[in-house]
Design an enzyme around this catalytic site. Structure first.
Site, PDB file in Angstrom:
ATOM      1  N   LYS A  15      -0.858   4.609 -10.458  1.00  0.00           N
ATOM      2  CA  LYS A  15      -0.198   5.080  -9.226  1.00  0.00           C
ATOM      3  C   LYS A  15       0.101   3.906  -8.327  1.00  0.00           C
ATOM      4  CE  LYS A  15      -3.711   4.266  -6.231  1.00  0.00           C
ATOM      5  NZ  LYS A  15      -3.697   3.189  -5.275  1.00  0.00           N
ATOM      6  N   GLY A 111      -8.923   3.152 -13.307  1.00  0.00           N
ATOM      7  CA  GLY A 111     -10.147   3.877 -13.651  1.00  0.00           C
ATOM      8  C   GLY A 111      -9.981   5.369 -13.399  1.00  0.00           C
ATOM      9  N   ASP A 145      -8.669   9.297  -6.027  1.00  0.00           N
ATOM     10  CA  ASP A 145      -7.358   9.205  -6.684  1.00  0.00           C
ATOM     11  C   ASP A 145      -7.273  10.036  -7.974  1.00  0.00           C
ATOM     12  OD1 ASP A 145      -6.631   7.335  -4.761  1.00  0.00           O
ATOM     13  OD2 ASP A 145      -7.068   5.615  -6.039  1.00  0.00           O
TER      14      ASP A 145
HETATM   15  P1  ATP Z   1      -8.549   2.170  -6.815  1.00  0.00           P
HETATM   16  O1  ATP Z   1      -7.265   1.748  -6.209  1.00  0.00           O
HETATM   17  O2  ATP Z   1      -8.645   3.623  -7.156  1.00  0.00           O
HETATM   18  O3  ATP Z   1      -9.785   1.652  -6.129  1.00  0.00           O
HETATM   19  P2  ATP Z   1      -8.321   0.072  -8.731  1.00  0.00           P
HETATM   20  O4  ATP Z   1      -7.080   0.137  -9.530  1.00  0.00           O
HETATM   21  O5  ATP Z   1      -8.353  -0.945  -7.630  1.00  0.00           O
HETATM   22  O6  ATP Z   1      -8.613   1.508  -8.238  1.00  0.00           O
HETATM   23  P3  ATP Z   1      -9.894   0.343 -11.083  1.00  0.00           P
HETATM   24  O7  ATP Z   1      -9.139  -0.384 -12.139  1.00  0.00           O
HETATM   25  O8  ATP Z   1      -9.838   1.808 -11.091  1.00  0.00           O
HETATM   26  O9  ATP Z   1      -9.518  -0.231  -9.650  1.00  0.00           O
HETATM   27  O10 ATP Z   1     -11.402  -0.147 -11.236  1.00  0.00           O
HETATM   28  C1  ATP Z   1     -12.303  -0.363 -10.165  1.00  0.00           C
HETATM   29  C2  ATP Z   1     -13.686  -0.658 -10.770  1.00  0.00           C
HETATM   30  O11 ATP Z   1     -14.141   0.511 -11.465  1.00  0.00           O
HETATM   31  C3  ATP Z   1     -13.664  -1.764 -11.802  1.00  0.00           C
HETATM   32  O12 ATP Z   1     -14.059  -2.974 -11.217  1.00  0.00           O
HETATM   33  C4  ATP Z   1     -14.608  -1.312 -12.895  1.00  0.00           C
HETATM   34  O13 ATP Z   1     -15.829  -2.011 -12.851  1.00  0.00           O
HETATM   35  C5  ATP Z   1     -14.902   0.166 -12.610  1.00  0.00           C
HETATM   36  N1  ATP Z   1     -14.477   1.077 -13.701  1.00  0.00           N
HETATM   37  C6  ATP Z   1     -15.178   2.123 -14.152  1.00  0.00           C
HETATM   38  N2  ATP Z   1     -14.513   2.770 -15.141  1.00  0.00           N
HETATM   39  C7  ATP Z   1     -13.363   2.113 -15.328  1.00  0.00           C
HETATM   40  C8  ATP Z   1     -12.259   2.299 -16.196  1.00  0.00           C
HETATM   41  N3  ATP Z   1     -12.221   3.293 -17.098  1.00  0.00           N
HETATM   42  N4  ATP Z   1     -11.234   1.444 -16.089  1.00  0.00           N
HETATM   43  C9  ATP Z   1     -11.264   0.450 -15.173  1.00  0.00           C
HETATM   44  N5  ATP Z   1     -12.294   0.208 -14.355  1.00  0.00           N
HETATM   45  C10 ATP Z   1     -13.341   1.034 -14.407  1.00  0.00           C
END
Ligand code: ATP
Length: 307
Positions: A15, A111, A145
């Site tokens: 997203k 995630g 999210d």
């Molecule tokens: P948001 O904007 O929702 O905070 P993001 O894109 O910044 O998300 P994600 O990639 O969702 O961040 O990951 C955040 C943290 O969640 C990572 O540092 C990781 O340690 C943990 N995590 C747990 N499960 C997952 C997964 N399936 N994929 C990615 N990260 C994960």
């Protein structure tokens, strides 16, 4: 005789936030949001294979830092399996293979996408028939999210982002996405927002201008209306993001903006050709990973394996 269940693959999209209005933190510590999400064509696939116990394996595109992702109960896809099992009063076994293309900790809710995809994949693998309402409720417990990752398209998010409703969106929007090699912690960006804006209103800024721009279908109108209240704290923590935005705009992007809490920067373009040209220019000038995606795309959905 019961048919042997076969593997189920579910695709879930990244997203971006076209509007992210942030209010002062609530008593529960969450920030109230008015946000407009758009699902874009950069997706993770989660395949649920029959197995006695719940486990997670990660396979990643070369720009994905798979080592940063837990494979134990800390993985959001694993947590999704536990919560869905609790809802049905049983343990759900499966080997969840997560094929990641969405950068980790990039502000693209990768995630959350995996959690949403795991919910749908496990529901189908075990033929649970969970209602949409229950799936959305479980999703909201997994993360702000996650309900949007189930829904997809373009949607208004309120509460802490978990209350979602589809909105009118007549355009096809082309984005160039530039992830950073190092992620940015979402809680750290919110903490910095609180430091920069101690007098933020408890009511987050509304999304009317953005919703109006979406209805025009015109990229120039949408470019003007994009807003992200986390951009200033993200750039304060990572000044190179501000320089990247300026550079992309000087190369012809209609507008560059930090996605969610960052550090991914997304650039809105006029068309697919314009996006490809901009991506080429950014690659030539040193961005190691540059992706092109369009929106809005579907929410979490079953796909034939290996498509
Ligand atoms: P948001 O904007 O929702 O905070 P993001 O894109 O910044 O998300 P994600 O990639 O969702 O961040 O990951 C955040 C943290 O969640 C990572 O540092 C990781 O340690 C943990 N995590 C747990 N499960 C997952 C997964 N399936 N994929 C990615 N990260 C994960």
């Amino acid at each position: 005789m019961m048919p042997t269940p076969t593997a189920v693959t579910v695709r879930a999209a990244a997203k971006i936030n076209l509007h992210l209005g942030v209010g002062a933190p609530r008593d529960d510590g969450f920030h109230p949001l008015t946000t407009v999400y758009q699902a874009v064509g950069l997706c993770d696939d989660v395949t649920a294979h029959p197995a006695d116990d719940l486990s997670v394996d990660i396979a990643g595109a070369d720009w994905v830092d798979a080592d940063a992702i837990p494979t134990d109960s800390g993985n959001l896809a694993h947590r999704a399996g536990v919560l869905l099992g609790d809802h049905h009063g049983r343990e759900l076994g499966a080997r969840l293979v997560v094929e990641k293309s969405i950068p980790v900790a990039g502000g693209l809710a990768g995630g959350s996408a995996d959690a949403a995809a795991a919910l749908v994949a496990l529901d189908r693998l075990h033929d649970l028939g969970t209602s949409d309402t229950d799936l959305l409720r479980i999703a909201a417990r997994l993360g702000s999210d996650v309900p949007f990752a189930l829904l997809g398209g373009t949607a208004l998010g309120t509460g802490r982002g978990e209350v979602v409703e589809p909105v009118a969106d007549v355009g096809t929007w082309w984005w160039v996405m530039v992830p950073s090699l190092e992620g940015l912690s979402t809680p750290a960006v919110y903490r910095h927002f609180d430091q920069l804006f101690p007098d933020a209103s408890p009511t987050p800024p509304d999304a009317e201008a953005l919703l109006g721009a979406l209805r025009t279908g015109q990229p120039v109108s949408l470019a003007r209306a994009l807003r992200n209240d986390l951009q200033e704290p993200a750039i304060d923590l990572r000044p190179e993001l501000g320089r990247l935005i300026e550079h992309g705009e000087s190369e012809g992007a209609l507008r560059g903006i930090v996605s969610g809490s960052g550090p991914t920067v997304v650039f809105l373009c006029e068309s697919a050709d314009h996006a490809r040209d901009l991506a080429g220019a950014l690659m030539r000038t040193g961005s190691p990973v540059v992706l092109v995606a369009n929106g809005a795309v579907a929410g979490s959905h079953v796909v034939p394996a290996h498509v």
